[in-house]
Design a protein around this motif. Structure first.
Motif, PDB file in Angstrom:
ATOM      1  N   PHE A   1      11.854  45.924 -18.284  1.00 24.69           N
ATOM      2  CA  PHE A   1      10.475  46.171 -17.724  1.00 24.69           C
ATOM      3  C   PHE A   1       9.519  44.980 -17.834  1.00 24.69           C
ATOM      4  O   PHE A   1       9.597  44.095 -18.811  1.00 24.69           O
ATOM      5  CB  PHE A   1      10.154  47.070 -18.868  1.00 24.69           C
ATOM      6  N   LEU A   2       8.916  44.686 -16.764  1.00 23.73           N
ATOM      7  CA  LEU A   2       8.198  43.571 -16.760  1.00 23.73           C
ATOM      8  C   LEU A   2       6.434  43.754 -16.468  1.00 23.73           C
ATOM      9  O   LEU A   2       6.300  44.767 -15.826  1.00 23.73           O
ATOM     10  CB  LEU A   2       8.650  42.627 -15.364  1.00 23.73           C
ATOM     11  N   ASN A   3       5.737  43.151 -17.282  1.00 25.71           N
ATOM     12  CA  ASN A   3       4.431  43.427 -17.036  1.00 25.71           C
ATOM     13  C   ASN A   3       3.646  42.095 -16.871  1.00 25.71           C
ATOM     14  O   ASN A   3       3.777  41.219 -17.698  1.00 25.71           O
ATOM     15  CB  ASN A   3       3.784  44.152 -18.379  1.00 25.71           C
ATOM     16  N   THR A   4       2.654  42.021 -16.126  1.00 20.90           N
ATOM     17  CA  THR A   4       1.793  40.801 -15.856  1.00 20.90           C
ATOM     18  C   THR A   4       0.558  41.357 -15.164  1.00 20.90           C
ATOM     19  O   THR A   4       0.161  42.724 -14.997  1.00 20.90           O
ATOM     20  CB  THR A   4       2.383  39.661 -15.048  1.00 20.90           C
ATOM     21  N   SER A   5      -0.338  40.405 -14.744  1.00 19.84           N
ATOM     22  CA  SER A   5      -1.662  40.834 -14.217  1.00 19.84           C
ATOM     23  C   SER A   5      -2.107  39.731 -13.103  1.00 19.84           C
ATOM     24  O   SER A   5      -1.708  38.507 -13.587  1.00 19.84           O
ATOM     25  CB  SER A   5      -2.760  41.149 -15.195  1.00 19.84           C
ATOM     26  N   SER A   6      -3.054  39.985 -12.328  1.00 21.18           N
ATOM     27  CA  SER A   6      -3.515  39.116 -11.262  1.00 21.18           C
ATOM     28  C   SER A   6      -4.050  37.983 -11.742  1.00 21.18           C
ATOM     29  O   SER A   6      -4.445  36.915 -11.109  1.00 21.18           O
ATOM     30  CB  SER A   6      -4.165  39.902 -10.251  1.00 21.18           C
ATOM     31  N   ASP A   7      -4.770  38.037 -12.950  1.00 28.92           N
ATOM     32  CA  ASP A   7      -5.663  37.026 -13.501  1.00 28.92           C
ATOM     33  C   ASP A   7      -4.649  36.356 -14.863  1.00 28.92           C
ATOM     34  O   ASP A   7      -5.134  35.705 -15.548  1.00 28.92           O
ATOM     35  CB  ASP A   7      -6.871  37.288 -13.956  1.00 28.92           C
ATOM     36  N   ASP A   8      -3.683  36.769 -14.860  1.00 29.13           N
ATOM     37  CA  ASP A   8      -2.509  36.150 -15.950  1.00 29.13           C
ATOM     38  C   ASP A   8      -2.265  34.543 -15.287  1.00 29.13           C
ATOM     39  O   ASP A   8      -1.578  34.472 -14.297  1.00 29.13           O
ATOM     40  CB  ASP A   8      -1.214  36.886 -16.024  1.00 29.13           C
ATOM     41  N   PHE A   9      -2.508  33.608 -16.153  1.00 32.06           N
ATOM     42  CA  PHE A   9      -2.326  32.166 -15.658  1.00 32.06           C
ATOM     43  C   PHE A   9      -0.788  31.764 -15.221  1.00 32.06           C
ATOM     44  O   PHE A   9      -0.610  30.960 -14.480  1.00 32.06           O
ATOM     45  CB  PHE A   9      -3.056  31.009 -16.687  1.00 32.06           C
ATOM     46  N   ILE A  10       0.089  32.788 -15.788  1.00 33.68           N
ATOM     47  CA  ILE A  10       1.693  32.503 -15.772  1.00 33.68           C
ATOM     48  C   ILE A  10       2.206  33.708 -14.870  1.00 33.68           C
ATOM     49  O   ILE A  10       3.317  34.150 -14.931  1.00 33.68           O
ATOM     50  CB  ILE A  10       2.412  31.949 -16.860  1.00 33.68           C
ATOM     51  N   GLN A  11       1.391  34.422 -13.970  1.00 31.81           N
ATOM     52  CA  GLN A  11       1.975  35.576 -13.125  1.00 31.81           C
ATOM     53  C   GLN A  11       3.002  35.281 -12.655  1.00 31.81           C
ATOM     54  O   GLN A  11       3.957  36.121 -12.336  1.00 31.81           O
ATOM     55  CB  GLN A  11       0.772  36.116 -12.318  1.00 31.81           C
ATOM     56  N   SER A  12       3.032  33.786 -11.940  1.00 32.04           N
ATOM     57  CA  SER A  12       4.152  33.837 -10.920  1.00 32.04           C
ATOM     58  C   SER A  12       5.398  33.858 -11.380  1.00 32.04           C
ATOM     59  O   SER A  12       6.474  33.866 -11.108  1.00 32.04           O
ATOM     60  CB  SER A  12       3.643  32.253 -10.200  1.00 32.04           C
ATOM     61  N   GLU A  13       5.603  33.285 -13.090  1.00 28.00           N
ATOM     62  CA  GLU A  13       6.757  33.390 -13.562  1.00 28.00           C
ATOM     63  C   GLU A  13       7.232  34.981 -13.585  1.00 28.00           C
ATOM     64  O   GLU A  13       8.457  35.205 -13.395  1.00 28.00           O
ATOM     65  CB  GLU A  13       6.585  32.938 -15.249  1.00 28.00           C
ATOM     66  N   THR A  14       6.588  35.731 -13.933  1.00 30.16           N
ATOM     67  CA  THR A  14       7.071  37.452 -13.886  1.00 30.16           C
ATOM     68  C   THR A  14       7.502  37.770 -12.622  1.00 30.16           C
ATOM     69  O   THR A  14       8.421  38.624 -12.370  1.00 30.16           O
ATOM     70  CB  THR A  14       6.121  38.313 -14.366  1.00 30.16           C
TER      71      THR A  14
END
Length: 344
Positions: A275-288
């Motif tokens: 299960f992967l979670n991130t957000s558009s203003d997560d500074f390492i969004q690209s990692e997920t």
């Protein structure tokens, strides 16, 4: 301890992190980089302290030692959060999560994630919250070995608690997400475990919920037997990870690249459901998103949740963990519950 390291409510930062007590022999510029990182992290978390609480229906067993030196090494303790109903009912069917906190590999104790762990527990899980030694107390492989040792302790002692006996699920955020991902690889692949020199616990990892993790370590791994691959040697390193390249990540220089390369791990290891979670203003969004792209090319069962923030809205990095009281965080916790229970 200086009053500088306390919140407005008088709660000392050292309740949930190391600050400078382990930096005496740490050389510059690494010492200053770690200290700044810890204080910056702690300043941000301080505003959240008033929201940290334990739901009435969750019991806490704190500071269980998972290593013989736990009286001297705070990093070798863990907590267990149990829904009170599981304690009352007994039995050994309650699914188990093992949480690995984040903090850039340098910051935080297990107490940092207690709000997340208690709210995850209230959704029908036993949750072990695992400490590990922060840098500079150990390196990346040392932290993986700490987590493996904690899993081995849980394996040997789980019969003492009203929890499931058939494996665990992992969760971790940021650096903890990285450790959870690589721990899953170690536990599911003898070749990865051998390459990293980490003894798998054999407990059985049934899946993982990873929140805003860091997965691509290759930019920080020094060249074999030589200089760092990043700006680690400069007087002004670009990031805390750059500053740690020639120390914390140094052992990875002599490891088979396939055991460090996330793309190769996805291709070669039978990973559990993720299960992967991130957000558009997560500074390492690209990692997920990159991990999700790799998983989509294979057969791994995974689910991606990439939150899009509205204008003037902020979620940011690891929001379900550091701000578990948000409506969006509650949705993520419910999604983790549904993802997990549908795969039991």
């Amino acid at each position: 301890m200086s009053n500088r390291y306390a919140t407005a409510e008088g709660v000392p930062y050292t309740d949930w992190t190391e600050i400078d007590g382990d930096l005496g022999d740490c050389p510059e510029p690494l010492r200053s980089a770690i200290l700044k990182s810890r204080v910056d992290f702690a300043d941000g978390d301080a505003s959240r302290v008033p929201f940290w609480h334990t739901p009435d229906d969750v019991d806490v067993i704190a500071d269980l030692p998972y290593a013989d030196d736990a009286d001297e090494v705070r990093g070798h303790r863990l907590d267990l959060y149990l829904p009170h109903e599981a304690v009352v009912r007994g039995g050994q069917t309650m699914p188990v999560y093992v949480d690995i906190h984040g903090g850039g590999f340098v910051y935080g104790h297990k107490e940092l994630n207690r709000n997340f762990c208690t709210h995850l527990a209230s959704r029908g899980f036993a949750v072990f919250s695992v400490n590990y030694r922060p840098s500079p107390q150990t390196d990346f492989l040392g932290q993986l070995r700490d987590v493996a040792q904690a899993l081995a302790w849980i394996r040997d002692h789980r019969a003492e608690y009203p929890i499931a006996q058939d494996g665990v699920w992992l969760t971790g955020d940021s650096a903890g997400g990285c450790l959870a991902f690589f721990t899953a690889a170690v536990e599911r692949s003898a070749s990865v475990a051998a390459a990293l020199g980490v003894e798998a616990s054999g407990i059985g990892v049934n899946g993982a919920a990873l929140v805003s993790g860091l997965y691509n370590l290759l930019p920080y791994v020094p060249a074999a037997g030589g200089a760092a691959a990043t700006a680690a040697g400069e007087d002004d390193p670009k990031t805390i990870l750059d500053a740690m390249s020639s120390t914390f990540f140094a052992p990875l220089a002599d490891v088979d690249r396939s055991a460090v390369d996330v793309a190769e791990i996805v291709r070669s290891v039978d990973l559990p459901p993720l299960f992967l979670n991130t957000s558009s203003d997560d500074f390492i969004q690209s990692e997920t998103l990159h991990l999700a792209a790799l998983l989509s090319e294979g057969d791994t069962d995974f689910e991606l949740h990439d939150w899009k923030t509205a204008p003037a809205e902020t979620l940011g990095h690891v929001f379900p963990v550091c701000m578990s009281w948000l409506e969006e965080s509650g949705v993520v916790l419910d999604l983790i519950r549904d993802f997990t229970y549908s795969r039991l």
